[in-house]
Design a protein around this motif. Sequence first.
Motif, mmCIF file in Angstrom:
data_model
loop_
_atom_site.group_PDB
_atom_site.id
_atom_site.type_symbol
_atom_site.label_atom_id
_atom_site.label_comp_id
_atom_site.label_asym_id
_atom_site.label_seq_id
_atom_site.Cartn_x
_atom_site.Cartn_y
_atom_site.Cartn_z
ATOM 1 N N LEU A 1 57.297 57.758 29.883
ATOM 2 C CA LEU A 1 55.851 57.582 29.733
ATOM 3 C C LEU A 1 55.387 56.198 30.152
ATOM 4 N N ALA A 2 56.326 55.245 30.275
ATOM 5 C CA ALA A 2 55.967 53.876 30.641
ATOM 6 C C ALA A 2 57.167 53.191 31.271
ATOM 7 N N VAL A 3 56.877 52.079 31.944
ATOM 8 C CA VAL A 3 57.907 51.261 32.588
ATOM 9 C C VAL A 3 57.707 49.821 32.141
ATOM 10 N N LEU A 4 58.797 49.124 31.802
ATOM 11 C CA LEU A 4 58.741 47.715 31.454
ATOM 12 C C LEU A 4 59.185 46.894 32.650
ATOM 13 N N GLN A 5 58.419 45.844 32.943
ATOM 14 C CA GLN A 5 58.750 45.024 34.096
ATOM 15 C C GLN A 5 58.145 43.642 33.936
ATOM 16 N N GLU A 6 59.013 42.618 34.015
ATOM 17 C CA GLU A 6 58.561 41.215 34.024
ATOM 18 C C GLU A 6 57.608 40.907 32.869
ATOM 19 N N ILE B 1 54.043 46.041 30.388
ATOM 20 C CA ILE B 1 54.271 47.479 30.267
ATOM 21 C C ILE B 1 53.255 48.187 31.152
ATOM 22 N N ARG B 2 53.720 49.192 31.889
ATOM 23 C CA ARG B 2 52.846 49.968 32.771
ATOM 24 C C ARG B 2 53.052 51.445 32.483
ATOM 25 N N LEU B 3 51.955 52.163 32.251
ATOM 26 C CA LEU B 3 52.055 53.596 32.023
ATOM 27 C C LEU B 3 52.471 54.291 33.318
ATOM 28 N N SER B 4 53.375 55.247 33.189
ATOM 29 C CA SER B 4 53.775 56.074 34.331
ATOM 30 C C SER B 4 52.707 57.144 34.566
ATOM 31 N N ALA B 5 52.899 57.924 35.639
ATOM 32 C CA ALA B 5 51.967 59.027 35.891
ATOM 33 C C ALA B 5 51.959 60.003 34.714
ATOM 34 N N GLU B 6 53.146 60.255 34.134
ATOM 35 C CA GLU B 6 53.215 61.141 32.968
ATOM 36 C C GLU B 6 52.546 60.512 31.754
ATOM 37 N N GLY B 7 52.689 59.183 31.622
ATOM 38 C CA GLY B 7 52.040 58.488 30.523
ATOM 39 C C GLY B 7 50.533 58.572 30.609
ATOM 40 N N LEU B 8 49.994 58.408 31.827
ATOM 41 C CA LEU B 8 48.549 58.542 32.020
ATOM 42 C C LEU B 8 48.089 59.973 31.740
ATOM 43 N N ARG B 9 48.889 60.953 32.195
ATOM 44 C CA ARG B 9 48.551 62.353 31.937
ATOM 45 C C ARG B 9 48.525 62.635 30.438
ATOM 46 N N PHE B 10 49.491 62.043 29.707
ATOM 47 C CA PHE B 10 49.552 62.216 28.256
ATOM 48 C C PHE B 10 48.296 61.659 27.591
ATOM 49 N N ILE B 11 47.905 60.443 27.959
ATOM 50 C CA ILE B 11 46.752 59.792 27.337
ATOM 51 C C ILE B 11 45.465 60.552 27.610
#
Length: 430
Positions: A324-329, A332-342
């Motif tokens: 649902l999300a990706v951690l980077q530097e 946190i960034r929502l993935s496409a599935e995370g955005l669909r969930f929200i």
Amino acid sequence: MTTAQTLLEAKELSKTFTTPEGKPFTVLDGINLKLREGEIVALLGRSGSGKSTLLRCLSGLIRPSAGEVRYRGQEVPGPMPGMAMVFQSFALFPWLSVQQNVELGLEAMGIPAPERRQRALEALELIGLDGFEKAFPKELSGGMRQRVGFARALVTRPEVLFMDEPFSALDVLTAETLREELLEIWHAQRMPLKAILLVTHNIEEAVLLAHRILVLSSNPGRIRAEVPVPLDHPRDREDPAFQGLVEQVYRILTAKPALEPPQEPIGIGYRLPKAPIEGLVSLLERVAEGPDFGREDLPRLAEEMRLEVDDLFPLLDAAELLGLAVLQEGDIRLSAEGLRFIQANPEGRRQILAERLLLHVPLLAHIHRVLHTRPSGQAPEERFLRELEDYMSAEDAEGVLAIATDWGRYAGLFEYDYNRGVLMREPVPG
């Protein structure tokens, strides 16, 4: 390079416990560190990194399984003069007065009663508790009880002070006041205190207090990085240099360096992060509502949601685990599935989460399969606990199954009868 004298040193320190089931569990592995005169060092890491275990090994409260700890060149076989501990839970004896609690350590050292009394009163005055000598712990606020804990440690006139999350049980204002007073004592040099080793799960607290921050990895705990903090006290949270150091620590905690040991494979026995589903949903909603839709800075997110490392990172791990999300530097960034969930309605969220769980969490896929192959559609939770105990302790198995049950019920994969301890597949509508 610093020339300050080394007070405390750990070499290749490791600690392995045995679970009640007789299985070895390594908490710390190959720790090397030095604590020098004139510095405050913070130990920081996610839950499971062994921060408190390391502190207890260094202070002599528990023995390491391998390696050594030396204080001023002498092996540390147990608690030693010159070192003292402040605990998170205050650890006061309720039947003793404030003064009697403070005198306990001196009594164990064989200090005569008149000197014990004088030193206890001096310590209580130093920590701002003069006038409360005859009070009992139940009469004191949490902040005042922790002051007694400080006085009890300082009365022994230690050179090295160990602190195990000493402010985490206090409200925000009380904790901030005690941090400031600790720094006043440190800089006033009214005690022979020469070094402090602090365990914390609050990144800002580490940057506020420490001269160096040691970041530990988890399972097992290893020193992952050292972050110098070249800022004078008192420190300003709004200073860009301060904020930059906070960001740096978040980046370290969210990075996945190639030199890290291989991650535990995802299977039935995978240790699910302790992330309640309500907290996970709240975090995803907050990221989506931020100014940069679908992306958020972790320090800002933690501050606004009032989450510290041990609360925040299990939620982040769960979001990543479920795709649902990706951690980077440090973001946190929502993935496409995370955005669909929200963006989905409540029923849509249940369906999306059910898909994610069955795809990414083998334990839940296993429970779902068992319930749908049994004619009764039911199975006792004890059956799944026994399976989990092939991979972990009974206590950890209960925690993992509790999280799996929380997630599965929200997603509508099954129901749970608490009184009977039974999992049941949900009835088909209609």
